[in-house]
Design a protein around this motif. Structure first.
Motif, PDB file in Angstrom:
ATOM      1  N   ALA A 134       0.844  -1.199   0.000  1.00  0.00           N
ATOM      2  CA  ALA A 134       0.000   0.000   0.000  1.00  0.00           C
ATOM      3  C   ALA A 134       0.879   1.249   0.000  1.00  0.00           C
ATOM      4  O   ALA A 134       1.983   1.241   0.560  1.00  0.00           O
ATOM      5  N   PRO A 135       0.412   2.329  -0.627  1.00  0.00           N
ATOM      6  CA  PRO A 135       1.204   3.561  -0.662  1.00  0.00           C
ATOM      7  C   PRO A 135       1.266   4.228   0.711  1.00  0.00           C
ATOM      8  O   PRO A 135       0.407   3.991   1.562  1.00  0.00           O
ATOM      9  N   PRO A 136       2.283   5.060   0.939  1.00  0.00           N
ATOM     10  CA  PRO A 136       2.402   5.756   2.222  1.00  0.00           C
ATOM     11  C   PRO A 136       1.471   6.966   2.275  1.00  0.00           C
ATOM     12  O   PRO A 136       1.789   8.039   1.764  1.00  0.00           O
ATOM     13  N   LEU A 137       0.313   6.786   2.865  1.00  0.00           N
ATOM     14  CA  LEU A 137      -0.666   7.864   2.970  1.00  0.00           C
ATOM     15  C   LEU A 137      -0.535   8.538   4.328  1.00  0.00           C
ATOM     16  O   LEU A 137      -0.524   7.869   5.366  1.00  0.00           O
ATOM     17  N   GLY A 138      -0.424   9.867   4.312  1.00  0.00           N
ATOM     18  CA  GLY A 138      -0.289  10.620   5.549  1.00  0.00           C
ATOM     19  C   GLY A 138      -1.577  11.311   5.939  1.00  0.00           C
ATOM     20  O   GLY A 138      -2.669  10.905   5.535  1.00  0.00           O
ATOM     21  N   ARG A 139      -1.457  12.368   6.710  1.00  0.00           N
ATOM     22  CA  ARG A 139      -2.629  13.126   7.185  1.00  0.00           C
ATOM     23  C   ARG A 139      -2.406  14.602   6.930  1.00  0.00           C
ATOM     24  O   ARG A 139      -1.457  15.205   7.452  1.00  0.00           O
ATOM     25  N   ALA A 140      -3.279  15.187   6.131  1.00  0.00           N
ATOM     26  CA  ALA A 140      -3.189  16.619   5.846  1.00  0.00           C
ATOM     27  C   ALA A 140      -3.462  17.447   7.096  1.00  0.00           C
ATOM     28  O   ALA A 140      -2.986  18.584   7.215  1.00  0.00           O
ATOM     29  N   THR A 141      -4.220  16.890   8.031  1.00  0.00           N
ATOM     30  CA  THR A 141      -4.548  17.624   9.251  1.00  0.00           C
ATOM     31  C   THR A 141      -3.322  17.904  10.109  1.00  0.00           C
ATOM     32  O   THR A 141      -3.369  18.753  11.004  1.00  0.00           O
ATOM     33  N   GLN A 142      -2.224  17.196   9.853  1.00  0.00           N
ATOM     34  CA  GLN A 142      -1.002  17.431  10.616  1.00  0.00           C
ATOM     35  C   GLN A 142      -0.107  18.496   9.994  1.00  0.00           C
ATOM     36  O   GLN A 142       0.913  18.863  10.576  1.00  0.00           O
ATOM     37  N   LEU A 143      -0.473  18.974   8.808  1.00  0.00           N
ATOM     38  CA  LEU A 143       0.329  20.012   8.158  1.00  0.00           C
ATOM     39  C   LEU A 143       0.106  21.359   8.827  1.00  0.00           C
ATOM     40  O   LEU A 143      -1.008  21.682   9.255  1.00  0.00           O
ATOM     41  N   ARG A 144       1.162  22.146   8.864  1.00  0.00           N
ATOM     42  CA  ARG A 144       1.096  23.494   9.415  1.00  0.00           C
ATOM     43  C   ARG A 144       1.796  24.453   8.445  1.00  0.00           C
ATOM     44  O   ARG A 144       2.706  24.047   7.701  1.00  0.00           O
ATOM     45  N   PRO A 145       1.403  25.731   8.445  1.00  0.00           N
ATOM     46  CA  PRO A 145       2.103  26.691   7.597  1.00  0.00           C
ATOM     47  C   PRO A 145       3.599  26.663   7.868  1.00  0.00           C
ATOM     48  O   PRO A 145       4.039  26.680   9.022  1.00  0.00           O
ATOM     49  N   GLY A 146       4.385  26.569   6.799  1.00  0.00           N
ATOM     50  CA  GLY A 146       5.829  26.490   6.902  1.00  0.00           C
ATOM     51  C   GLY A 146       6.382  25.100   6.694  1.00  0.00           C
ATOM     52  O   GLY A 146       7.587  24.954   6.475  1.00  0.00           O
ATOM     53  N   HIS A 147       5.538  24.058   6.768  1.00  0.00           N
ATOM     54  CA  HIS A 147       6.015  22.703   6.519  1.00  0.00           C
ATOM     55  C   HIS A 147       6.412  22.531   5.050  1.00  0.00           C
ATOM     56  O   HIS A 147       5.749  23.051   4.145  1.00  0.00           O
TER      57      HIS A 147
END
Length: 337
Positions: A134-147
């Protein structure tokens, strides 16, 4: 002032360390992170029998005995599981005669269009080549401005082109896209990037790249991506039914501006102000009017237009829908029977 040689070496080392961004950026740049997601990125081609051309050009081809050439809308996409499901931008594959997917190993396979949501610009494809993992799927909810974030696509046909940038904002909402939220980045997206993966610095797929908002006079704008949570939710519904039976509110809405907050006497920008109401829409049936400020929907508070868009994304049952609005300083409850 002269630095002693040991102090000079230490200063150079410290400066070099300061120049290295953190969050997944190592000596080899983002190559390690890219290596995790790149095998799951694909090129997507919506092929039609012939490209629409000007009448004069079509006549010229006919006079020379040249058959019309097939053409393709070039886009990108990515795998979301190890069962052969691929997501891409709907505008790349709808209204075409055939859809082709180019894999990382350069194989080109025909794809079946499982479903498409043209309002959200998300399409689900199926190819006969399930992946081993399976592909490595992350979470957009963990992104913050500047990442740091990365993109992979086929801009102008450049095979598997990679670009990097940073997150400029999350939960972006635009009044002309009433029921959608975006991630904002400064990645340079070009024709051929639509539908490709947005990748975080750990090599996880966190969104689908969709478009760039160009400023006045063609000045560089901001690039927009759909969070992976929304993409996967819509794809899951397509897998079960092939289409999305989502009701539409039929209203454009936006954030409350500071000027509106002061003019209304509230002194707060909480809520979402209604811009327009489409005739014959659910919004009109409820009695919603322009300049109403929606502060709750189905008992869920609305702090901004992004909150309202998020609720509407999951809205499926119209009966019993309830909106709490402010109109001229009066609190009203609007309902759908």
């Amino acid at each position: 002032m002269r630095l002693h040689r040991p102090l000079l070496a230490l200063a150079i080392a410290l400066l070099a360390g300061c120049a290295q961004p953190t969050g997944g950026f190592q000596r080899d740049g983002f190559a390690v992170a890219m290596g995790r997601a790149l095998p799951f990125a694909v090129g997507v081609y919506g092929v039609a029998a012939a490209e629409p051309v000007a009448e004069g050009a079509a006549q010229g081809e006919a006079e020379r005995g040249e058959p019309p050439m097939p053409y393709a809308r070039v886009g990108a996409g990515f795998m979301i599981d190890n069962e052969g499901h691929v997501v891409t931008a709907a505008h790349v594959v709808t209204d075409t005669d055939e859809v082709l997917v180019k894999l990382a190993d350069q194989r080109v396979l025909p794809a079946t269009l499982v479903g498409a949501d043209t309002d959200l610009d998300i399409a689900l494809l199926r190819i006969a080549s399930p992946g081993p993992v399976a592909p490595p799927l992350g979470r957009a909810t963990q992104l913050r401005p500047g990442h740091w974030v990365l993109s992979v696509g086929e801009p102008y046909g450049l095979n598997r082109s990679v670009a990097a940038g940073i997150v400029g904002g999350t939960d972006r909402h635009f009044s002309d896209d009433p029921e959608l939220l975006y991630l904002q980045t400064d990645i340079a997206l070009n024709p051929g990037n639509s539908g490709g993966p947005l990748i975080n610095a750990q090599g996880e797929i966190v969104g689908m790249n969709i478009r760039t908002v160009v400023g006045a006079y063609g000045t560089p704008g901001v690039s927009l991506s759909i969070p992976i949570e929304i993409v996967l939710s819509i794809a899951a519904e397509m897998r079960s039914g092939g289409s999305i039976a989502r009701p539409r509110l039929g209203a454009e809405f936006d954030d409350v501006t500071p000027q509106q907050a002061i003019a209304s006497g509230r002194g707060t920008t909480q809520g979402s102000v209604v811009r327009t109401v489409r005739r014959g829409s659910q919004a009109e049936r409820m009695g919603l009017k322009p300049d109403d400020v929606i502060v709750a929907m189905n008992d869920k508070p609305i702090g901004s237009s992004a909150d309202l868009a998020r609720i509407l994304l999951g809205w499926r049952q119209t009966a019993g829908t309830k909106l709490v609005v402010l109109r001229g300083g009066v609190v009203l409850t609007l309902k759908l029977d």
